[in-house]
Design an enzyme around this catalytic site. Structure first.
Site: not given
Length: 263
Positions: A40, A155
């Site tokens: 991320s 993510d």
């Protein structure tokens, strides 16, 4: 001869700015990693760093960043699987990373994302860095998933907040993990549906990370959590305190890292 150092830069939204401060502190101490992994926000900072961007240059960019540079609301967010499109961020990151492939990076790098179709963690080590980085950063419900090679990617923090095992597999002999989220602090209220989703995600994420540390923690030589208190990862405006926390963490642990590299 010094051992090979691997940095695992964890997910963390706005708190990920601490990674820049951490890298700046290591630079001042003469410490340069041989491998970097990211999840991320850690993938964004990690990719820029491995391309050759200095922490100072990254800091200048985030200081000037405005919400309008990122926010790009799409129509029909329910059918399109997310509130925001990647158009603006993709354009910005493509310019900074010059649309490079992993093979073009100065430091070996990998990042992780999650394929919603197979429910598996996907590791990216080749191909387009921007594609991989955006996939790794596609926070569910906020950004639309990235479609790539038949996968629907979100993510990396969904399954892997801090990719320490990945940087170990790359060849790191000393693994330093930087977890910018750390403890999930209590909150006074949950005010809307989006905050409900995010709070639930945070609680699940903390518990999963704790279990992964218990199971695989021997892989990590040094686990670091920059002290930022209860600063939210979901803010957009730059916060100097976040950068400073990462910088302090780097300075305070520089000698420990050097000792690990020489043992």
């Amino acid at each position: 001869m010094s051992k090979k150092l691997g940095l695992a830069l964890g997910a963390g939204g706005a708190r990920g700015i601490a990674h820049i401060g951490f890298l700046q502190a290591l630079k001042e101490e003469g410490i340069r990693p041989d491998f970097v992994s990211g999840s991320s926000m850690g993938s964004i900072v990690g990719a820029c760093y491995c391309k050759g961007m200095t922490p100072e240059e990254m800091l200048d960019i985030v200081r000037e960043l405005r919400p309008s540079d990122i926010v790009n609301l799409g129509i029909a967010p329910i059918t399109k699987l997310g509130l925001m499109k990647w158009t603006k961020v993709r354009k910005m990151m493509s310019e900074h990373l010059e649309n490079c492939d992993f093979a073009d990076l100065q430091i070996p790098f990998c990042c992780v994302a999650v394929d919603l179709k197979s429910a598996k963690l996907i590791e990216f080590k080749e191909g387009s860095v921007v594609d991989a980085m955006l996939a790794s950063s596609s926070m569910p419900t906020v950004f639309r998933p990235v479609e790539k090679d038949g996968m629907l990617l979100v993510d990396g923090g969904v399954l892997c907040r801090v990719p320490f095992r990945q940087v170990k597999k790359m060849g790191a002999e000393v693994v330093v993990a930087v977890d910018v989220l750390g403890k999930c602090y209590p909150v006074e209220k949950v005010s809307n549906v989006l905050s409900l989703v995010m709070r639930t995600y945070d609680i699940m994420d903390e518990q999963r990370t704790r279990l992964q540390k218990q199971r695989y923690g021997r892989v990590v030589d040094l686990w670091l959590e920059p002290d930022m208190g209860d600063v939210s990862q979901y803010r957009i405006k730059f916060d100097q305190e976040i950068y400073d926390a990462g910088y302090r963490c780097g300075k305070e642990n520089a000698e420990n890292i050097k000792k690990l590299l020489e043992e």
